[in-house]
Motif scaffolding. Structure first.
Motif, short mmCIF file in Angstrom:
data_model
loop_
_atom_site.label_atom_id
_atom_site.label_comp_id
_atom_site.label_asym_id
_atom_site.label_seq_id
_atom_site.Cartn_x
_atom_site.Cartn_y
_atom_site.Cartn_z
N VAL A 66 4.51 42.48 46.66
CA VAL A 66 3.87 43.00 47.78
C VAL A 66 2.20 40.85 47.88
O VAL A 66 2.42 40.65 49.34
N SER A 67 2.18 40.82 46.53
CA SER A 67 1.08 39.59 46.73
C SER A 67 2.01 38.35 47.48
O SER A 67 2.39 38.00 48.36
N GLY A 68 3.52 37.80 47.61
CA GLY A 68 4.28 36.99 48.03
C GLY A 68 4.44 37.53 49.45
O GLY A 68 3.76 36.57 50.00
N ALA A 69 4.40 38.31 49.79
CA ALA A 69 4.65 39.03 50.92
C ALA A 69 2.67 39.08 52.03
O ALA A 69 2.75 38.28 53.34
N MET A 70 1.99 39.31 51.44
CA MET A 70 0.44 38.22 51.57
C MET A 70 0.47 37.41 52.42
O MET A 70 0.53 36.57 53.29
N ILE A 71 0.95 35.92 51.04
CA ILE A 71 0.83 34.43 51.19
C ILE A 71 1.83 33.96 52.51
O ILE A 71 1.48 33.46 53.38
N LEU A 72 2.88 35.22 52.70
CA LEU A 72 4.02 34.77 53.90
C LEU A 72 3.41 34.85 55.09
O LEU A 72 3.76 34.46 56.59
N ALA A 73 2.87 35.99 54.95
CA ALA A 73 2.29 36.24 56.43
C ALA A 73 1.06 35.33 57.22
O ALA A 73 0.91 35.05 58.14
N LEU A 74 0.23 35.20 56.46
CA LEU A 74 -1.16 33.74 56.26
C LEU A 74 -0.37 32.54 56.45
O LEU A 74 -0.88 31.64 57.52
N TRP A 75 0.89 32.11 55.96
CA TRP A 75 1.45 30.98 56.13
C TRP A 75 2.58 30.82 57.93
O TRP A 75 2.50 30.13 58.15
N GLY A 76 3.06 31.81 57.83
CA GLY A 76 3.49 32.20 59.65
C GLY A 76 2.16 32.05 60.41
O GLY A 76 2.78 31.46 61.36
N TYR A 77 0.97 32.30 60.22
CA TYR A 77 0.00 31.71 60.86
C TYR A 77 -0.68 30.58 61.53
O TYR A 77 -0.62 30.19 61.89
N LEU A 78 -0.68 30.52 59.72
CA LEU A 78 -0.83 29.11 59.71
C LEU A 78 0.22 27.57 60.53
O LEU A 78 -0.77 26.99 61.20
N LEU A 79 1.64 28.23 60.32
CA LEU A 79 2.59 27.27 61.18
C LEU A 79 2.55 27.30 62.61
O LEU A 79 2.39 26.56 63.25
N ASP A 80 1.70 28.63 63.45
CA ASP A 80 1.88 28.96 64.85
C ASP A 80 0.74 27.39 65.67
O ASP A 80 0.96 27.01 66.07
#
Lengths: 94, 118
Positions: A66-80
């Motif tokens: 689940v901690s990996g899921a949180m980092i992945l969501a933040l990374w998607g926002y940074l890419l945008d």
């Protein structure tokens, strides 16, 4: 029927739907005509992989996914945000 | 406690269906601005709703070790998705309009009118 076997029966129907959706998103990400389409498809893909990792954390009974899921969501926002900044002003900047 | 488990399972099934239809719309719709609508269905309905569903399901599941940690972390991830995805999509749509990436036939273009009158 215990709760655990009910959960695994549910996962037999949910996991193929998610995998099919990932494949369709990947098709749009590979053939998208403009840069904005590719970034939008990769964005959808990363948020959905985050949700799928939270489901897999219950499936495999592991709390670390689940901690990996949180980092992945933040990374998607940074890419945008970075791609939008580069498209508007032709530089990434601070 | 098993009522929480069944509500969470229902939310996960709704999320899987929304994810599939959002992906289908993202593949089939004609241009970028219409595809943003399908992307919203795929992100909010397909990622935020099943994350809240996993939180409720993990609270109600007795067989799961560390269930409070999984429930709290997936609830926080759902709130992050709910806040970050509309901001990112809005920035991307503004950048695509500003850089003139997409060819389209506008009926009404309020942003263009405002920029022309400035």
């Amino acid at each position: 029927m215990s709760l655990e076997s009910q959960f695994f029966l549910l996962m037999k129907f949910v996991i193929p739907v998610y995998l099919l959706a990932f494949i369709i998103y990947a098709v749009r990400a590979f053939k998208g005509p403009t840069i904005a389409d590719i970034i939008l498809a990769v964005d959808c893909l990363s948020f959905d992989v985050a949700a799928f990792m939270a489901i897999l954390a219950v499936y495999f009974k592991s709390v670390y996914l689940v901690s990996g899921a949180m980092i992945l969501a933040l990374w998607g926002y940074l890419l945008d945000i970075y791609i939008a900044k580069h498209l508007v002003s032709k530089e990434v900047g601070a | 406690m098993s009522i929480l488990f069944y509500i969470g399972a229902l939310l996960i099934v709704i999320g899987a269906l929304c994810d599939f239809f959002g992906a289908l719309g993202l593949l089939r719709f004609p241009n970028f601005y219409v595809r943003l609508h399908a992307a919203t269905v795929g992100i909010i309905g397909g990622a935020a709703v099943p994350l809240f569903g996993v939180a409720l399901l993990a609270l109600g599941a007795d067989f799961l070790p560390h269930r409070y940690a999984i429930a709290g972390a997936s609830f926080i991830t759902g709130i992050i998705v709910l806040l970050a995805s509309p901001a990112g999509s809005h920035a991307l749509a503004y950048a695509a309009h500003r850089a003139k990436l997409v060819e389209w036939e506008p009926k009404v273009d309020h942003l263009g009118e405002v920029r022309k009158s400035d």
